[in-house]
Design a protein around this motif. Structure first.
Motif, PDB file in Angstrom:
ATOM      1  N   TYR A  78      -3.012  -1.503   2.280  1.00 14.99           N
ATOM      2  CA  TYR A  78      -2.972  -0.524   1.209  1.00 14.99           C
ATOM      3  C   TYR A  78      -1.573   0.038   0.982  1.00 14.99           C
ATOM      4  CZ  TYR A  78      -8.060  -0.414   1.645  1.00 14.99           C
ATOM      5  OH  TYR A  78      -9.389  -0.760   1.668  1.00 14.99           O
ATOM      6  N   PRO A  79      -1.252   0.373  -0.274  1.00 16.20           N
ATOM      7  CA  PRO A  79      -0.019   1.110  -0.540  1.00 16.20           C
ATOM      8  C   PRO A  79      -0.096   2.491   0.099  1.00 16.20           C
ATOM      9  CG  PRO A  79      -0.962   0.208  -2.562  1.00 16.20           C
ATOM     10  CD  PRO A  79      -2.002   0.086  -1.504  1.00 16.20           C
ATOM     11  N   PHE A 125      -4.602   4.315  -2.695  1.00 13.04           N
ATOM     12  CA  PHE A 125      -3.448   4.588  -1.842  1.00 13.04           C
ATOM     13  C   PHE A 125      -3.898   5.307  -0.567  1.00 13.04           C
ATOM     14  CE2 PHE A 125       0.645   4.334  -4.374  1.00 13.04           C
ATOM     15  CZ  PHE A 125       0.105   3.629  -5.431  1.00 13.04           C
ATOM     16  N   GLU A 149       0.538  -1.765   3.419  1.00  9.59           N
ATOM     17  CA  GLU A 149       1.223  -2.839   2.704  1.00  9.59           C
ATOM     18  C   GLU A 149       2.717  -2.491   2.695  1.00  9.59           C
ATOM     19  OE1 GLU A 149       0.795  -5.317  -1.489  1.00  9.59           O
ATOM     20  OE2 GLU A 149      -0.562  -3.651  -1.047  1.00  9.59           O
ATOM     21  N   GLN A 172       4.916  -1.654  -0.319  1.00  4.82           N
ATOM     22  CA  GLN A 172       4.358  -0.749  -1.316  1.00  4.82           C
ATOM     23  C   GLN A 172       4.265   0.674  -0.764  1.00  4.82           C
ATOM     24  OE1 GLN A 172       3.948  -1.902  -4.286  1.00  4.82           O
ATOM     25  NE2 GLN A 172       4.282  -4.017  -3.704  1.00  4.82           N
ATOM     26  N   LYS A 229       9.308   1.533  -2.016  1.00  2.00           N
ATOM     27  CA  LYS A 229       9.266   0.800  -3.276  1.00  2.00           C
ATOM     28  C   LYS A 229       9.845   1.635  -4.411  1.00  2.00           C
ATOM     29  CE  LYS A 229       8.043  -2.682  -5.903  1.00  2.00           C
ATOM     30  NZ  LYS A 229       8.651  -4.015  -5.729  1.00  2.00           N
ATOM     31  N   VAL A 256       2.840  -1.124  -8.507  1.00  2.00           N
ATOM     32  CA  VAL A 256       2.041  -1.953  -7.613  1.00  2.00           C
ATOM     33  C   VAL A 256       1.414  -3.111  -8.394  1.00  2.00           C
ATOM     34  CG1 VAL A 256      -0.016  -2.034  -6.147  1.00  2.00           C
ATOM     35  CG2 VAL A 256       1.547  -0.097  -5.976  1.00  2.00           C
TER      36      VAL A 256
END
Length: 265
Positions: free
Chosen positions: A52-53, A83, A126, A129, A154, A262
């Motif tokens: 996950y971000p 998120f 992730e 991200q 990011k 994303v």
């Protein structure tokens, strides 16, 4: 990660049970134990292999890790945008920097050496991200931390951020961290004077400010410097004060912005 000492699971009840965790860190770089709230999306436990971000949300000076939960329903944002949302404690007056005068006020070290690696170790992150934003001093903190280590993020954001610390030169909490308001120290730590680092990153930022906010003119100056150095910046100026009502509408725009990045991968 040795400084992470306790994890407590908190369960929120609405239509179903969602996990929210409270993390505590030993005070290796800061004056007392730091508490961090972590919100995971509703499908986190079910999607065992999914990453996950991450969104770091930084609060205002004088507040705590609980402030964001008084502004928005953080769990709903984690669910809606997918998120992992991390709300650390800025210890009221850390200003999210390494103090040049207080040995045990090194929030920057805490963030990069303790918090950031602990979140990556404990959660399914992730790596490419990871985002950061905040309000007021947290907005300055988000952009400042991003400028220091852009390779770890990011993109970054700020809402009503104190992008020029000289605006708060007489603020007692800032003086406690930086000293008695010497202009050269304020310039050194102000993100408005570190725009070159943002430009060099070649990454996107988003910042906004209400027209009735005390930081409005400084944010306009910050936009001009970003334009001069061709920073990939999105700036939003809209009616609003330096208050909860403004942040409630501005943070949604920022989440939309980060979610778009994303999706664009």
């Amino acid at each position: 990660m040795k400084s992470l000492i306790i994890t407590i699971g908190i369960f929120l009840t609405s239509f179903s049970m969602f996990a929210q965790e409270q993390l505590y860190f030993n005070p290796l770089y800061v004056p007392h134990t730091d508490t961090t709230l972590v919100f995971t999306p509703k499908d986190y436990s079910m999607a065992s292999g999914k990453k996950y971000p991450v969104m770091y949300l930084l609060h205002d000076y004088g507040a705590t890790y609980r402030q964001w939960s008084t502004i928005i329903n953080v769990q709903k944002y984690a669910d809606a945008y997918g998120f992992i949302v991390v709300c650390p404690d800025g210890l009221k007056d850390s200003w999210y920097i390494n103090s040049p005068r207080k040995q045990m006020s090194k929030f920057e070290d805490f963030f990069f050496k303790d918090l950031y690696p602990a979140i990556k170790q404990k959660y399914r992150v992730e790596d490419e991200q990871i985002f950061i934003t905040g309000i007021c001093s947290g907005g300055h903190g988000a952009l400042s931390l991003f400028a220091k280590r852009p390779e770890l993020f990011k993109a970054a954001g700020s809402s009503g951020g104190v992008v020029d610390l000289s605006v708060e030169a007489t603020n007692a909490s800032l003086q406690n961290i930086l000293g008695s308001g010497e202009s050269d120290v304020l310039r050194k730590f102000s993100v408005i004077n570190n725009v070159g680092k943002l430009a060099a990153s070649q990454k996107e930022i988003i910042f906004d400010c209400g027209t009735e906010d005390v930081n409005y003119e400084a944010n306009n100056d910050f936009r001009r410097r970003c334009d001069e150095l061709k920073v990939k910046a999105t700036y939003i100026s809209q009616p609003g004060k330096h208050d909860k009502a403004y942040w409630q509408k501005s943070i949604k725009v920022q989440f939309d912005f980060f979610k778009r990045i994303v999706r664009d991968i």
